[in-house]
Design a protein around this motif. Structure first.
Motif, PDB file in Angstrom:
ATOM      1  N   ASP A   1      15.147  25.524  29.567  1.00  0.00           N
ATOM      2  CA  ASP A   1      13.875  25.120  30.161  1.00  0.00           C
ATOM      3  C   ASP A   1      13.779  25.531  31.622  1.00  0.00           C
ATOM      4  O   ASP A   1      12.678  25.783  32.129  1.00  0.00           O
ATOM      5  CB  ASP A   1      13.690  23.607  30.029  1.00  0.00           C
ATOM      6  CG  ASP A   1      13.624  23.162  28.584  1.00  0.00           C
ATOM      7  OD1 ASP A   1      13.069  23.912  27.765  1.00  0.00           O
ATOM      8  OD2 ASP A   1      14.138  22.069  28.265  1.00  0.00           O
ATOM      9  N   VAL A   2      14.919  25.610  32.298  1.00  0.00           N
ATOM     10  CA  VAL A   2      14.905  26.096  33.681  1.00  0.00           C
ATOM     11  C   VAL A   2      14.344  27.502  33.725  1.00  0.00           C
ATOM     12  O   VAL A   2      13.484  27.834  34.556  1.00  0.00           O
ATOM     13  CB  VAL A   2      16.319  26.061  34.296  1.00  0.00           C
ATOM     14  CG1 VAL A   2      16.330  26.754  35.659  1.00  0.00           C
ATOM     15  CG2 VAL A   2      16.819  24.637  34.434  1.00  0.00           C
ATOM     16  N   GLU A   3      14.804  28.356  32.809  1.00  0.00           N
ATOM     17  CA  GLU A   3      14.339  29.748  32.782  1.00  0.00           C
ATOM     18  C   GLU A   3      12.860  29.831  32.376  1.00  0.00           C
ATOM     19  O   GLU A   3      12.117  30.665  32.896  1.00  0.00           O
ATOM     20  CB  GLU A   3      15.196  30.570  31.820  1.00  0.00           C
ATOM     21  CG  GLU A   3      16.667  30.618  32.205  1.00  0.00           C
ATOM     22  CD  GLU A   3      16.872  31.103  33.622  1.00  0.00           C
ATOM     23  OE1 GLU A   3      16.191  32.076  34.028  1.00  0.00           O
ATOM     24  OE2 GLU A   3      17.698  30.515  34.335  1.00  0.00           O
ATOM     25  N   ILE A   4      12.450  28.962  31.469  1.00  0.00           N
ATOM     26  CA  ILE A   4      11.042  28.942  31.052  1.00  0.00           C
ATOM     27  C   ILE A   4      10.143  28.575  32.223  1.00  0.00           C
ATOM     28  O   ILE A   4       9.109  29.214  32.469  1.00  0.00           O
ATOM     29  CB  ILE A   4      10.844  27.954  29.881  1.00  0.00           C
ATOM     30  CG1 ILE A   4      11.528  28.480  28.619  1.00  0.00           C
ATOM     31  CG2 ILE A   4       9.359  27.706  29.617  1.00  0.00           C
ATOM     32  CD1 ILE A   4      11.550  27.494  27.468  1.00  0.00           C
ATOM     33  N   VAL A   5      10.529  27.546  32.954  1.00  0.00           N
ATOM     34  CA  VAL A   5       9.722  27.106  34.100  1.00  0.00           C
ATOM     35  C   VAL A   5       9.734  28.151  35.210  1.00  0.00           C
ATOM     36  O   VAL A   5       8.709  28.400  35.861  1.00  0.00           O
ATOM     37  CB  VAL A   5      10.217  25.736  34.602  1.00  0.00           C
ATOM     38  CG1 VAL A   5       9.560  25.377  35.935  1.00  0.00           C
ATOM     39  CG2 VAL A   5       9.919  24.652  33.572  1.00  0.00           C
ATOM     40  N   LYS A   6      10.876  28.807  35.429  1.00  0.00           N
ATOM     41  CA  LYS A   6      10.933  29.871  36.427  1.00  0.00           C
ATOM     42  C   LYS A   6       9.965  30.998  36.075  1.00  0.00           C
ATOM     43  O   LYS A   6       9.262  31.527  36.943  1.00  0.00           O
ATOM     44  CB  LYS A   6      12.356  30.419  36.540  1.00  0.00           C
ATOM     45  CG  LYS A   6      13.298  29.531  37.322  1.00  0.00           C
ATOM     46  CD  LYS A   6      14.729  30.053  37.288  1.00  0.00           C
ATOM     47  CE  LYS A   6      14.867  31.385  37.949  1.00  0.00           C
ATOM     48  NZ  LYS A   6      16.290  31.846  37.983  1.00  0.00           N
TER      49      LYS A   6
ATOM     50  N   SER B   1      -0.895  20.227  37.325  1.00  0.00           N
ATOM     51  CA  SER B   1      -1.993  20.839  36.573  1.00  0.00           C
ATOM     52  C   SER B   1      -1.564  22.148  35.922  1.00  0.00           C
ATOM     53  O   SER B   1      -2.048  22.501  34.835  1.00  0.00           O
ATOM     54  CB  SER B   1      -3.194  21.073  37.491  1.00  0.00           C
ATOM     55  OG  SER B   1      -2.958  22.134  38.411  1.00  0.00           O
ATOM     56  N   LEU B   2      -0.640  22.878  36.554  1.00  0.00           N
ATOM     57  CA  LEU B   2      -0.183  24.158  36.014  1.00  0.00           C
ATOM     58  C   LEU B   2       0.822  23.985  34.880  1.00  0.00           C
ATOM     59  O   LEU B   2       0.870  24.798  33.958  1.00  0.00           O
ATOM     60  CB  LEU B   2       0.460  24.993  37.128  1.00  0.00           C
ATOM     61  CG  LEU B   2      -0.439  25.422  38.291  1.00  0.00           C
ATOM     62  CD1 LEU B   2       0.375  26.198  39.312  1.00  0.00           C
ATOM     63  CD2 LEU B   2      -1.612  26.252  37.802  1.00  0.00           C
TER      64      LEU B   2
ATOM     65  N   THR C   1       6.504  29.917  36.796  1.00  0.00           N
ATOM     66  CA  THR C   1       6.277  29.867  38.245  1.00  0.00           C
ATOM     67  C   THR C   1       5.872  31.230  38.780  1.00  0.00           C
ATOM     68  O   THR C   1       5.014  31.341  39.667  1.00  0.00           O
ATOM     69  CB  THR C   1       7.551  29.371  38.962  1.00  0.00           C
ATOM     70  OG1 THR C   1       7.898  28.078  38.467  1.00  0.00           O
ATOM     71  CG2 THR C   1       7.338  29.283  40.460  1.00  0.00           C
ATOM     72  N   GLU C   2       6.475  32.284  38.236  1.00  0.00           N
ATOM     73  CA  GLU C   2       6.170  33.639  38.689  1.00  0.00           C
ATOM     74  C   GLU C   2       4.719  34.022  38.420  1.00  0.00           C
ATOM     75  O   GLU C   2       4.183  34.922  39.074  1.00  0.00           O
ATOM     76  CB  GLU C   2       7.111  34.632  38.019  1.00  0.00           C
ATOM     77  CG  GLU C   2       8.570  34.477  38.454  1.00  0.00           C
ATOM     78  CD  GLU C   2       9.499  35.406  37.694  1.00  0.00           C
ATOM     79  OE1 GLU C   2       9.002  36.147  36.820  1.00  0.00           O
ATOM     80  OE2 GLU C   2      10.707  35.396  37.982  1.00  0.00           O
ATOM     81  N   LYS C   3       4.073  33.359  37.475  1.00  0.00           N
ATOM     82  CA  LYS C   3       2.679  33.661  37.150  1.00  0.00           C
ATOM     83  C   LYS C   3       1.708  33.120  38.199  1.00  0.00           C
ATOM     84  O   LYS C   3       0.614  33.653  38.372  1.00  0.00           O
ATOM     85  CB  LYS C   3       2.311  33.070  35.790  1.00  0.00           C
ATOM     86  CG  LYS C   3       3.092  33.609  34.606  1.00  0.00           C
ATOM     87  CD  LYS C   3       2.647  32.913  33.333  1.00  0.00           C
ATOM     88  CE  LYS C   3       3.446  33.372  32.126  1.00  0.00           C
ATOM     89  NZ  LYS C   3       3.021  32.657  30.884  1.00  0.00           N
ATOM     90  N   TYR C   4       2.099  32.065  38.883  1.00  0.00           N
ATOM     91  CA  TYR C   4       1.145  31.339  39.717  1.00  0.00           C
ATOM     92  C   TYR C   4       1.444  31.361  41.210  1.00  0.00           C
ATOM     93  O   TYR C   4       0.575  31.029  42.012  1.00  0.00           O
ATOM     94  CB  TYR C   4       1.088  29.871  39.265  1.00  0.00           C
ATOM     95  CG  TYR C   4       0.703  29.689  37.823  1.00  0.00           C
ATOM     96  CD1 TYR C   4      -0.592  29.967  37.382  1.00  0.00           C
ATOM     97  CD2 TYR C   4       1.630  29.248  36.878  1.00  0.00           C
ATOM     98  CE1 TYR C   4      -0.948  29.803  36.059  1.00  0.00           C
ATOM     99  CE2 TYR C   4       1.279  29.073  35.552  1.00  0.00           C
ATOM    100  CZ  TYR C   4      -0.008  29.354  35.148  1.00  0.00           C
ATOM    101  OH  TYR C   4      -0.353  29.186  33.825  1.00  0.00           O
ATOM    102  N   PHE C   5       2.679  31.741  41.586  1.00  0.00           N
ATOM    103  CA  PHE C   5       3.048  31.659  42.990  1.00  0.00           C
ATOM    104  C   PHE C   5       3.575  32.987  43.502  1.00  0.00           C
ATOM    105  O   PHE C   5       4.128  33.775  42.743  1.00  0.00           O
ATOM    106  CB  PHE C   5       4.132  30.586  43.196  1.00  0.00           C
ATOM    107  CG  PHE C   5       3.672  29.174  42.900  1.00  0.00           C
ATOM    108  CD1 PHE C   5       3.028  28.423  43.869  1.00  0.00           C
ATOM    109  CD2 PHE C   5       3.887  28.626  41.647  1.00  0.00           C
ATOM    110  CE1 PHE C   5       2.620  27.131  43.600  1.00  0.00           C
ATOM    111  CE2 PHE C   5       3.475  27.326  41.366  1.00  0.00           C
ATOM    112  CZ  PHE C   5       2.828  26.580  42.348  1.00  0.00           C
ATOM    113  N   SER C   6       3.422  33.187  44.795  1.00  0.00           N
ATOM    114  CA  SER C   6       3.982  34.367  45.451  1.00  0.00           C
ATOM    115  C   SER C   6       5.384  34.026  45.937  1.00  0.00           C
ATOM    116  O   SER C   6       5.565  33.091  46.728  1.00  0.00           O
ATOM    117  CB  SER C   6       3.113  34.775  46.642  1.00  0.00           C
ATOM    118  OG  SER C   6       1.820  35.147  46.209  1.00  0.00           O
TER     119      SER C   6
END
Length: 214
Positions: free
Chosen positions: A86-91, A28-29, A94-99
Motif C-alpha cells: 500500500d505504501v507503493e500504491i499511495v506513492k 479528498s484525493l 501521489t505522483e499524479k497530484y503533486f509536484s
C-alpha cells in the motif's frame, strides 16, 4: 523582529490553517484508496522549528542561513496504510497530484541493523490549499510521509522514549529499541506475505470457477 517572533506569527496566522486545509485536500484525493488507515497534517511547532533552525553542520557553521525559507517541513503530512504494498500504491497516486521536489525511502544504512523505515517526500504545496490571504507568507513546500501501521507505531514510540528520554539510554535499552524495530519490520514482512498468499489463492479460485474468464 527575531526568528522566534517571526515563526510564532507564521505558525498561528498561516501554518495551522494551511495544515488543516492540506489535510482536507489530501483526504479528498485518497478517499477511494483502500487500506488507508489515517491521514494527518500538522504545522511544525515553534519549539521544534527553532531547534531545527539552530542545527549546525560538520564544519560547526549554521546549517540554515535563512530558516524561514530553507526549512521545508514547516507543514508535514502523513498517510498511514496497512501493508508495504500500500505504501507503493499511495506513492504512485501521489505522483499524479503533486509536484515532487525530493523523494527518498529512509532505512538503516547497515542491512544487519534495524531502525527507522518510511517513505519521505518534499512536495510543492498545491495552490488550492493556500488561502489568498497567506500567499505571500506561506511556505512553498511541505513534507509527506507514507508509513505502514507498524512503521508509524514504532517511530512514534521510539521518538517518545528515545529522543525525549530524560537520560541517555543504556546499552540494554538500545538493544531493546533495536529488537522492537526488528519486530515491527518482521510484522510488516509477515503481513505482506500473508496478503500476497491470500490474494493468490483468491485469484486461483476465481479462475478455477470461471476458466473462460466470463
Amino acid at each position: 523582529m527575531t526568528l522566534n517572533s517571526q515563526y510564532q506569527s507564521r505558525y498561528s496566522e498561516v501554518l495551522v490553517d494551511t495544515a488543516d486545509r492540506l489535510k482536507a485536500y489530501i483526504k479528498s484525493l485518497f478517499s477511494d484508496i483502500e487500506r488507508v488507515d489515517a491521514i494527518v497534517a500538522r504545522a511544525k511547532s515553534p519549539d521544534r522549528f527553532l531547534a531545527k533552525a539552530a542545527k549546525t553542520g560538520e564544519d560547526g557553521l549554521p546549517k540554515y542561513s535563512d530558516p524561514l525559507n530553507q526549512i521545508q517541513d514547516q507543514i508535514g503530512a502523513r498517510i498511514t496504510v496497512f501493508y508495504l504494498t500500500d505504501v507503493e500504491i499511495v506513492k504512485a497516486e501521489t505522483e499524479k497530484y503533486f509536484s515532487f521536489i525530493e523523494s527518498q525511502s529512509k532505512f538503516p544504512e547497515n542491512d544487519s541493523e534495524f531502525g527507522y523505515f518510511g517513505a519521505h517526500m518534499i512536495l510543492k504545496l498545491p495552490d488550492d490549499v493556500i488561502d489568498d490571504r497567506h500567499s505571500s507568507s506561506c511556505p512553498e513546500f511541505f513534507e509527506l510521509q507514507i508509513k505502514t501501521l507498524f512503521q508509524h507505531a514504532w517511530s512514534e514510540a521510539h521518538h517518545d522514549l528515545g529522543y525525549k528520554a530524560p537520560r541517555p539510554l543504556t546499552g540494554l535499552e538500545r538493544r531493546q529499541v533495536a529488537f522492537s524495530a526488528a519486530q515491527a519490520w518482521g510484522a510488516d514482512q509477515i503481513f505482506e506475505q500473508l496478503r500476497s498468499a491470500i490474494l493468490s489463492y483468491a485469484n486461483d479460485d476465481e479462475q478455477a470457477n470461471d476458466p473462460d474468464g466470463n
